[in-house]
Design a protein around this motif. Structure first.
Motif, mmCIF file in Angstrom:
data_model
loop_
_atom_site.group_PDB
_atom_site.id
_atom_site.type_symbol
_atom_site.label_atom_id
_atom_site.label_comp_id
_atom_site.label_asym_id
_atom_site.label_seq_id
_atom_site.Cartn_x
_atom_site.Cartn_y
_atom_site.Cartn_z
ATOM 1 N N LYS A 73 0.814 -1.200 0.000
ATOM 2 C CA LYS A 73 0.000 0.000 0.000
ATOM 3 C C LYS A 73 0.857 1.265 0.000
ATOM 4 C CE LYS A 73 -4.135 1.756 2.163
ATOM 5 N NZ LYS A 73 -5.108 1.565 3.237
ATOM 6 N N GLU A 97 3.867 1.630 -1.344
ATOM 7 C CA GLU A 97 4.402 1.806 -2.692
ATOM 8 C C GLU A 97 3.332 2.308 -3.648
ATOM 9 O OE1 GLU A 97 4.635 -1.028 -0.954
ATOM 10 O OE2 GLU A 97 6.712 -1.685 -0.885
ATOM 11 N N ALA A 98 2.102 1.822 -3.465
ATOM 12 C CA ALA A 98 1.002 2.276 -4.326
ATOM 13 C C ALA A 98 0.733 3.760 -4.119
ATOM 14 C CB ALA A 98 -0.253 1.449 -4.044
ATOM 15 N N TRP A 99 0.743 4.207 -2.869
ATOM 16 C CA TRP A 99 0.546 5.631 -2.606
ATOM 17 C C TRP A 99 1.682 6.461 -3.185
ATOM 18 C CZ3 TRP A 99 -3.705 7.947 -1.879
ATOM 19 C CH2 TRP A 99 -4.732 7.381 -1.155
ATOM 20 N N THR A 137 1.186 6.683 -6.897
ATOM 21 C CA THR A 137 0.013 7.513 -7.165
ATOM 22 C C THR A 137 0.378 8.989 -7.042
ATOM 23 O OG1 THR A 137 -1.433 5.769 -6.331
ATOM 24 C CG2 THR A 137 -2.359 7.979 -6.461
ATOM 25 N N ALA A 174 1.336 2.466 -10.537
ATOM 26 C CA ALA A 174 0.440 2.675 -9.397
ATOM 27 C C ALA A 174 -0.784 1.762 -9.497
ATOM 28 C CB ALA A 174 0.000 4.138 -9.337
ATOM 29 N N LEU A 213 0.247 -1.748 -8.559
ATOM 30 C CA LEU A 213 0.465 -1.898 -7.122
ATOM 31 C C LEU A 213 -0.844 -1.887 -6.352
ATOM 32 C CD1 LEU A 213 3.664 0.266 -6.667
ATOM 33 C CD2 LEU A 213 3.468 -2.216 -6.474
ATOM 34 N N TRP A 214 -1.800 -1.065 -6.759
ATOM 35 C CA TRP A 214 -3.109 -1.089 -6.107
ATOM 36 C C TRP A 214 -3.808 -2.420 -6.355
ATOM 37 C CZ3 TRP A 214 -4.310 1.664 -2.205
ATOM 38 C CH2 TRP A 214 -3.846 2.967 -2.061
ATOM 39 N N TRP A 215 -3.692 -2.934 -7.574
ATOM 40 C CA TRP A 215 -4.281 -4.237 -7.882
ATOM 41 C C TRP A 215 -3.613 -5.327 -7.041
ATOM 42 C CZ3 TRP A 215 -1.764 -8.435 -10.251
ATOM 43 C CH2 TRP A 215 -2.595 -9.501 -10.548
ATOM 44 N N HIS A 263 -2.205 -4.957 -4.159
ATOM 45 C CA HIS A 263 -2.614 -4.781 -2.768
ATOM 46 C C HIS A 263 -3.977 -5.417 -2.530
ATOM 47 C CE1 HIS A 263 -3.220 -3.073 1.164
ATOM 48 N NE2 HIS A 263 -4.323 -2.495 0.744
#
Length: 129
Positions: A2, A4-6, A9, A46, A49-51, A53
């Motif tokens: 999460k 890394e996703a932020w 993003t 991003a 990474l969200w996927w 997560h």
């Protein structure tokens, strides 16, 4: 994942804002294209990474009070001994050089790359050592 996703993003939003300001005040097509590609690539990472997560869930690194011992466990399959990554890397390098040097080197690169990709695609994790 999460965190890394932020991070990516935020990078994507930075390039979106910077690109929109640049488009407003500049007519340079190279800069506009560079900022657009930077936005698209960071947004792609991003989104992945969200996927990931949502698929994997919270990792121990996402907890503030996690211990090092909690990081174990099987997340993905990585074969210990495989020549496929080396073949794919050498084949891709030969393809790139073949574009510059000539068709003969390009065809050798194709001949080296195909077995590498075949090894990636058709390697069975159940039959691995």
């Amino acid at each position: 994942m999460k965190g890394e996703a932020w991070l990516f993003t935020g990078v994507a939003l930075f390039f979106a804002v910077t690109g929109s300001v640049y488009v407003t005040f500049s007519t340079d097509p190279a800069g506009i294209a560079a900022l657009a590609v930077s936005f698209l690539m960071s947004a792609l990472i991003a989104a992945f990474l969200w996927w990931g997560h949502t698929r994997v869930g919270r990792r121990p690194a996402d907890h503030k009070d996690a211990l090092v011992q909690e990081a174990g466990g099987k997340r993905a399959y990585f074969p210990a001994r495989s020549y496929s990554p080396a073949l794919a890397a050498v084949g891709t390098a030969l393809l790139g050089l073949g574009v510059v040097q000539g068709l003969w080197l390009f065809l050798i690169g194709v001949g080296v790359l195909v077995p590498g990709v075949y090894g990636f695609v058709f390697r069975n994790p159940d039959l691995a050592d």
